[in-house]
Design an enzyme around this catalytic site. Sequence first.
Site, PDB file in Angstrom:
ATOM      1  N   LYS A 190       0.855  -1.195   0.000  1.00  0.00           N
ATOM      2  CA  LYS A 190       0.000   0.000   0.000  1.00  0.00           C
ATOM      3  C   LYS A 190       0.889   1.242   0.000  1.00  0.00           C
ATOM      4  O   LYS A 190       1.562   1.534   0.985  1.00  0.00           O
ATOM      5  CB  LYS A 190      -0.912   0.047   1.237  1.00  0.00           C
ATOM      6  CG  LYS A 190      -1.981   1.142   1.071  1.00  0.00           C
ATOM      7  CD  LYS A 190      -2.674   1.530   2.327  1.00  0.00           C
ATOM      8  CE  LYS A 190      -1.978   2.597   3.107  1.00  0.00           C
ATOM      9  NZ  LYS A 190      -1.795   3.894   2.400  1.00  0.00           N
ATOM     10  N   GLY A 243       6.829   4.594   8.619  1.00  0.00           N
ATOM     11  CA  GLY A 243       5.954   5.753   8.837  1.00  0.00           C
ATOM     12  C   GLY A 243       6.120   6.277  10.248  1.00  0.00           C
ATOM     13  O   GLY A 243       7.169   6.091  10.882  1.00  0.00           O
ATOM     14  N   GLY A 248       2.963   2.977  13.610  1.00  0.00           N
ATOM     15  CA  GLY A 248       3.707   1.729  13.780  1.00  0.00           C
ATOM     16  C   GLY A 248       3.168   0.924  14.963  1.00  0.00           C
ATOM     17  O   GLY A 248       3.053  -0.306  14.893  1.00  0.00           O
ATOM     18  N   GLU A 266      10.044   0.777  10.528  1.00  0.00           N
ATOM     19  CA  GLU A 266      11.053   1.837  10.411  1.00  0.00           C
ATOM     20  C   GLU A 266      10.310   3.136  10.682  1.00  0.00           C
ATOM     21  O   GLU A 266       9.457   3.558   9.908  1.00  0.00           O
ATOM     22  CB  GLU A 266      11.682   1.804   9.013  1.00  0.00           C
ATOM     23  CG  GLU A 266      13.055   2.458   8.986  1.00  0.00           C
ATOM     24  CD  GLU A 266      12.999   3.904   8.544  1.00  0.00           C
ATOM     25  OE1 GLU A 266      12.852   4.769   9.440  1.00  0.00           O
ATOM     26  OE2 GLU A 266      13.083   4.158   7.336  1.00  0.00           O
ATOM     27  N   CYS A 300      13.222  10.743   7.843  1.00  0.00           N
ATOM     28  CA  CYS A 300      13.105  10.202   9.203  1.00  0.00           C
ATOM     29  C   CYS A 300      14.444  10.334   9.942  1.00  0.00           C
ATOM     30  O   CYS A 300      14.480  10.424  11.159  1.00  0.00           O
ATOM     31  CB  CYS A 300      12.634   8.764   9.161  1.00  0.00           C
ATOM     32  SG  CYS A 300      13.523   7.790   7.963  1.00  0.00           S
ATOM     33  N   GLU A 397       9.350  15.175  16.381  1.00  0.00           N
ATOM     34  CA  GLU A 397       9.764  15.149  14.979  1.00  0.00           C
ATOM     35  C   GLU A 397       8.951  16.187  14.193  1.00  0.00           C
ATOM     36  O   GLU A 397       7.729  16.151  14.206  1.00  0.00           O
ATOM     37  CB  GLU A 397       9.489  13.743  14.428  1.00  0.00           C
ATOM     38  CG  GLU A 397      10.189  13.475  13.151  1.00  0.00           C
ATOM     39  CD  GLU A 397      10.005  12.044  12.664  1.00  0.00           C
ATOM     40  OE1 GLU A 397       9.037  11.373  13.062  1.00  0.00           O
ATOM     41  OE2 GLU A 397      10.829  11.600  11.859  1.00  0.00           O
TER      42      GLU A 397
HETATM   43  P1  ADP Z   1       2.895  10.148   7.836  1.00  0.00           P
HETATM   44  O1  ADP Z   1       2.470  11.010   8.986  1.00  0.00           O
HETATM   45  O2  ADP Z   1       4.304  10.275   7.468  1.00  0.00           O
HETATM   46  O3  ADP Z   1       1.932  10.202   6.691  1.00  0.00           O
HETATM   47  P2  ADP Z   1       1.809   7.654   8.611  1.00  0.00           P
HETATM   48  O4  ADP Z   1       2.347   6.721   9.613  1.00  0.00           O
HETATM   49  O5  ADP Z   1       0.495   8.308   8.898  1.00  0.00           O
HETATM   50  O6  ADP Z   1       2.936   8.701   8.394  1.00  0.00           O
HETATM   51  O7  ADP Z   1       1.702   6.986   7.192  1.00  0.00           O
HETATM   52  C1  ADP Z   1       2.590   6.038   6.668  1.00  0.00           C
HETATM   53  C2  ADP Z   1       1.799   4.971   5.974  1.00  0.00           C
HETATM   54  O8  ADP Z   1       0.985   4.319   6.942  1.00  0.00           O
HETATM   55  C3  ADP Z   1       0.847   5.482   4.889  1.00  0.00           C
HETATM   56  O9  ADP Z   1       0.834   4.557   3.815  1.00  0.00           O
HETATM   57  C4  ADP Z   1      -0.483   5.497   5.605  1.00  0.00           C
HETATM   58  O10 ADP Z   1      -1.596   5.385   4.751  1.00  0.00           O
HETATM   59  C5  ADP Z   1      -0.361   4.264   6.489  1.00  0.00           C
HETATM   60  N1  ADP Z   1      -1.263   4.241   7.652  1.00  0.00           N
HETATM   61  C6  ADP Z   1      -1.790   5.282   8.325  1.00  0.00           C
HETATM   62  N2  ADP Z   1      -2.598   4.851   9.316  1.00  0.00           N
HETATM   63  C7  ADP Z   1      -2.580   3.492   9.293  1.00  0.00           C
HETATM   64  C8  ADP Z   1      -3.193   2.463  10.049  1.00  0.00           C
HETATM   65  N3  ADP Z   1      -4.019   2.730  11.055  1.00  0.00           N
HETATM   66  N4  ADP Z   1      -2.929   1.177   9.734  1.00  0.00           N
HETATM   67  C9  ADP Z   1      -2.086   0.877   8.726  1.00  0.00           C
HETATM   68  N5  ADP Z   1      -1.478   1.796   7.960  1.00  0.00           N
HETATM   69  C10 ADP Z   1      -1.721   3.098   8.220  1.00  0.00           C
END
Ligand code: ADP
Length: 494
Positions: A190, A243, A248, A266, A300, A397
Amino acid sequence: MATEAASKPRVQAPKVQNQKMWIGGKWVPSASGKTFATLNPATGQEICQVAEGDKVDVDMAVLAARKAFEEGPWKKMSAAERGRLLNKLADLMEKNLHELAALESLDNGKPLNDAINADLPLSIKAYRYYAGWCDKNHGKTIPVEGDYFCYTKHEPVGVVGQIIPWNFPLLMVAWKWAPALAMGCTVVLKPAEQTPLTALRMGELALEAGIPEGVVNIVPGFGPTAGAAISSHMDIDKVAFTGEGKTGQLVMESAAKSNLKRVSLELGGKSPNVVFADADIDAAVNGAYFGLFFNQGQCCCAGSRLFVEEKIHDAFVEKLVARAKIQQVGDPFDPATTQGPQISQEQMERILSYIDAGNSEGAKMLTGGKRVGDKGYFVQPTIFSGVQDGMKIAREEIFGPVMNILKFKNIDEVIQRGNKTFYGLAAAVWTRDINKAHRMANSLRAGTVWINCYDVFDAAAPFGGFKMSGIGRELGEYALSMYSEVKTVYINLG
Ligand code: ADP
């Protein structure tokens, strides 16, 4: 340098059609028929509509990936042949380098020069590096007690879910796909909702390279829907996530509550970058600058706590501010641009609110601090001095072009303060004293320590975090274990 770049012809931003999902080697619409817009961060305008995946679509992608894993030609293929296909994919990226770089700049906002000179070559090298590992994935023979022959095999972990962020879209696909495919896994990826375009193009290129259909599947969509469907899926064997820390934790929780799928993470950082008075000052100024402002500050591992020894503090800061003033903020497709827009309105507002927090907590803003223009998501390169450890801008951050300078007196103090964070992704040290360099490398609790350099990456060298910066290591030989299971076999010789 800027004048030389400005004389190069400007590349036109590509035109992009609406995008579907990539499942089983085919373009398919989302089951719900829903789509979402991906925006150009330089203008705030829609680039195109993209199919919005959700649970049903993830189910379909997992079925395709499972079938490819259990039955397809992928399973029967020799390891050497898998390596050949990964090299072929790297060849196709080289062939289409300018198209991929332009698409990356358009969707992410990074300067086209950076996409061409950093994102693409690093991504290509990752595929080539892991192409070499495919047929070197050795087990061991083990001298056990009794009349047995015992050996281990490294088998693919299975169907892998991969959830990636928007800051280095193509590179994150490479860091995830290359070791997974080298080990013989199949993938459901994704991409981030902000930057789905280059990942989708990679699906097509993978098929063109001869990687069988269903081996890589791409479901664009949002985190709480498509992302959560991956981390909680009962037929995904492992999830790899890059992310934010909080996300995470959600991914790990749902992996634990579903089928105990393997998890690698990560996450973020608040990396200390330490400049001693005996350093090569001009090199340290450039390194500190690059270590924070590269990629619009959206890294990051950004060196977002810059510790400068008291003796050289004022002179160092002056040079850094002068450096910030020659940054060219603007259109990513303009060859003179060195800083593009932030990824989104949301991120831009978040960064501006951190700048407000720095000002209200009493840090001294030396340059920047404002949005640039009223179109797109541009923020001035911003530098604070007089930052104290407890301030919000020194603890959290920011993920933007905001540098925080902290003063220190001696090595013991800076080790203690540098480690005073829940994060542990990276750190850097600038000094000419070899004892100091080694003592710092040993003492800083971080996954990567750079000495007299910053942001050096190589597909062969591991990257990942101590503490709340993550679990596991990407890149290098270490990443292979994230995509394989060890099987022990005993044979009775009696
Ligand atoms: P950022 O703030 O850098 O966008 P995120 O952690 O929100 O970081 O996003 C990183 C990835 O995680 C994206 O692909 C986002 O769609 C996905 N993501 C966000 N929320 C969830 C969740 N609850 N479960 C799984 N993936 C998620």
